[in-house]
Design a protein around this motif. Structure first.
Motif, mmCIF file in Angstrom:
data_model
loop_
_atom_site.group_PDB
_atom_site.id
_atom_site.type_symbol
_atom_site.label_atom_id
_atom_site.label_comp_id
_atom_site.label_asym_id
_atom_site.label_seq_id
_atom_site.Cartn_x
_atom_site.Cartn_y
_atom_site.Cartn_z
ATOM 1 N N CYS A 124 -6.617 -6.322 -0.005
ATOM 2 C CA CYS A 124 -6.612 -7.342 1.044
ATOM 3 C C CYS A 124 -6.308 -8.721 0.471
ATOM 4 N N ARG A 125 -6.831 -8.978 -0.698
ATOM 5 C CA ARG A 125 -6.572 -10.282 -1.322
ATOM 6 C C ARG A 125 -5.113 -10.382 -1.762
ATOM 7 N N GLN A 126 -4.588 -9.302 -2.322
ATOM 8 C CA GLN A 126 -3.181 -9.280 -2.722
ATOM 9 C C GLN A 126 -2.273 -9.554 -1.525
ATOM 10 N N LEU A 127 -2.577 -8.898 -0.405
ATOM 11 C CA LEU A 127 -1.773 -9.061 0.799
ATOM 12 C C LEU A 127 -1.849 -10.503 1.313
ATOM 13 N N SER A 128 -3.028 -11.104 1.194
ATOM 14 C CA SER A 128 -3.185 -12.508 1.591
ATOM 15 C C SER A 128 -2.234 -13.404 0.821
ATOM 16 N N TYR A 129 -2.159 -13.207 -0.475
ATOM 17 C CA TYR A 129 -1.311 -14.060 -1.308
ATOM 18 C C TYR A 129 0.172 -13.807 -1.047
ATOM 19 N N VAL A 130 0.532 -12.576 -0.700
ATOM 20 C CA VAL A 130 1.921 -12.319 -0.306
ATOM 21 C C VAL A 130 2.267 -13.163 0.919
ATOM 22 N N MET A 131 1.360 -13.201 1.896
ATOM 23 C CA MET A 131 1.591 -13.992 3.102
ATOM 24 C C MET A 131 1.683 -15.488 2.782
ATOM 25 N N VAL A 132 0.763 -15.987 2.001
ATOM 26 C CA VAL A 132 0.776 -17.414 1.634
ATOM 27 C C VAL A 132 2.056 -17.758 0.891
ATOM 28 N N ASN A 133 2.390 -16.978 -0.114
ATOM 29 C CA ASN A 133 3.523 -17.309 -0.980
ATOM 30 C C ASN A 133 4.846 -17.254 -0.233
ATOM 31 N N LYS A 169 -5.278 -2.450 11.714
ATOM 32 C CA LYS A 169 -5.797 -1.525 10.712
ATOM 33 C C LYS A 169 -4.711 -1.194 9.697
ATOM 34 N N PHE A 170 -5.126 -0.692 8.566
ATOM 35 C CA PHE A 170 -4.188 -0.266 7.534
ATOM 36 C C PHE A 170 -3.654 1.123 7.884
ATOM 37 N N PRO A 171 -2.477 1.468 7.359
ATOM 38 C CA PRO A 171 -1.925 2.795 7.633
ATOM 39 C C PRO A 171 -2.844 3.895 7.110
ATOM 40 N N GLU A 172 -2.747 5.044 7.737
ATOM 41 C CA GLU A 172 -3.547 6.188 7.307
ATOM 42 C C GLU A 172 -3.250 6.508 5.851
ATOM 43 N N GLY A 173 -4.305 6.700 5.069
ATOM 44 C CA GLY A 173 -4.156 7.012 3.656
ATOM 45 C C GLY A 173 -4.132 5.796 2.742
ATOM 46 N N VAL A 174 -4.121 4.591 3.320
ATOM 47 C CA VAL A 174 -4.143 3.362 2.520
ATOM 48 C C VAL A 174 -5.535 2.753 2.635
ATOM 49 N N GLU A 175 -6.257 2.716 1.550
ATOM 50 C CA GLU A 175 -7.623 2.203 1.541
ATOM 51 C C GLU A 175 -7.610 0.676 1.532
ATOM 52 N N PRO A 176 -8.241 0.037 2.528
ATOM 53 C CA PRO A 176 -8.244 -1.432 2.569
ATOM 54 C C PRO A 176 -9.281 -2.032 1.620
ATOM 55 N N THR A 177 -9.037 -1.855 0.325
ATOM 56 C CA THR A 177 -9.963 -2.401 -0.663
ATOM 57 C C THR A 177 -9.918 -3.923 -0.651
ATOM 58 N N SER A 178 -10.958 -4.532 -1.172
ATOM 59 C CA SER A 178 -11.017 -5.992 -1.250
ATOM 60 C C SER A 178 -9.851 -6.533 -2.065
ATOM 61 N N GLU A 179 -9.504 -5.839 -3.149
ATOM 62 C CA GLU A 179 -8.397 -6.283 -4.003
ATOM 63 C C GLU A 179 -7.067 -6.214 -3.255
#
Length: 353
Positions: free
Chosen positions: A135-144, A123-133
């Motif tokens: 989640c996608r940003q985080l995906s690209y950080v992992m890929v890159n 899960k995401f930390p409290e107070g951090v909304e797991p928006t679609s945007e």
């Protein structure tokens, strides 16, 4: 910031006086304050502790308790890996020292810098909304970051001297099959066809790069807005080898919402990667190909092998539990998870055979 430490688990305590005496003799400029010890709550393998003396902080890693698989949990090797990679890849923690004196914490261990940031698992930390945007940003950080790790010229690092890239994937396939056979506890009918597939489809050509080989979202640490990876941990399996093997392992951890329930929940709560907005495995592959410029046409073999490798790692832990070498109840259900991973890998292999 999420608190990622807990009080030290029963049976995994360290002798504070012995450890503090060692630190004061071997680490420069420590404050004149008592040593405080906490434990990191995540992970099924090595034991990892937070050390604090006033403003000074460090992380201590040591092998798990009880007998371990041959060549596994090599603290000296992991310390060498971090020393080699940190100058080129800042997410790798900077090592501080290595000790093979078993009298300090009961085994060889090493110290490394304590990084701070956000660690995400189920899960995401409290107070951090797991928006679609987001989640996608985080995906690209992992890929890159994975593609960028693979772009480091390994010949310039200290890893070249401890690696044998020629024949890497063939050795890996046969090696992990042998590990499974040594740690086997239950009969799983799908394992025979799966092993047969892996042995018959070893790629004739493989590329070469530094690989992390345990690349997953909860081994990473991010800055507060999740736009940058500030830490990447658990380097013990890192080496110079086939980058697609690293990608396959990463994909085996990258669960999707459509995956079987036992794949998503085999280790507890489902990973955040099942949430809306995260790249699918296919999108992850395509983004990696763009970032790295590598040919990924035979990635299905590597994904199948990634599932099998993960199953073997968990089987080794389950074997230790079954033999009474550890009493950690978290491991009691791993036999079911192993079976589900092997079954899933066999299904992926059958589609490609």
């Amino acid at each position: 910031m999420v608190d990622d430490t807990i009080p030290v688990r029963s049976g995994e305590e360290l002798n504070l006086r012995t450890l503090e005496d060692f630190l004061r003799k071997n680490v420069m400029d420590l404050p004149n304050e008592p040593l405080e010890l906490q434990q990191f709550s995540t992970g099924y393998s090595n034991l990892t502790y937070q050390l604090k003396m006033g403003e000074w902080e460090a992380v201590l890693r040591r092998p798990p308790l009880g007998p371990v698989a041959p060549k596994a949990h090599d603290m000296k090797r992991e310390h060498h890996i971090l020393s080699s990679i940190n100058p080129y890849f800042q997410a790798a923690p900077e090592p501080i020292l290595f000790s093979d004196d078993d009298s300090i914490v009961g085994s060889p261990f090493f110290l490394m810098e304590r990084k701070h940031g956000v660690v995400i698992d189920s899960k995401f930390p409290e107070g951090v909304e797991p928006t679609s945007e987001r989640c996608r940003q985080l995906s690209y950080v992992m890929v890159n970051q994975l593609a960028d790790l693979h772009s480091i010229p390994y010949e310039k690092t200290g890893l070249a001297e401890i690696s044998k890239p020629e024949g890497f994937i063939e050795r890996q396939v046969h090696g992990w099959i042998s590990r499974y056979e040594r740690a086997k506890t239950d009969e799983i009918k799908e394992v025979g066809p799966l092993i047969d597939y892996l042995q018959k489809n070893i790629p004739q050509y493989s590329q070469t790069s530094i690989i992390h080989y345990d690349y997953k979202i909860n081994n990473a640490m991010f800055n507060q807005n999740l736009s940058e990876m500030v830490g990447l941990f658990d380097w013990e399996m890192s080496t110079v080898g086939d980058p697609l093997a690293d990608l396959g392992v990463a994909l085996s951890y990258w669960t999707e919402s459509s995956d079987p329930e036992l794949i998503k929940f085999g280790l507890g709560q489902a990973s955040v990667t099942t949430l809306d907005g995260f790249l699918t495995r296919q999108e992850f592959i395509e983004a990696y190909a763009v970032r790295s410029g590598r040919n990924v046409s035979n990635i299905d073999f590597y994904l199948t092998f990634g599932y099998f490798k993960l199953a073997v790692i968990l089987q080794q832990i389950y074997y230790r539990y079954k033999k009474g070498q550890t009493n950690d109840l978290r491991f009691s259900k791993l036999g079911t998870t192993v079976k589900s991973l092997i079954t899933h890998a066999a299904h992926v292999a059958a589609k490609e055979a």
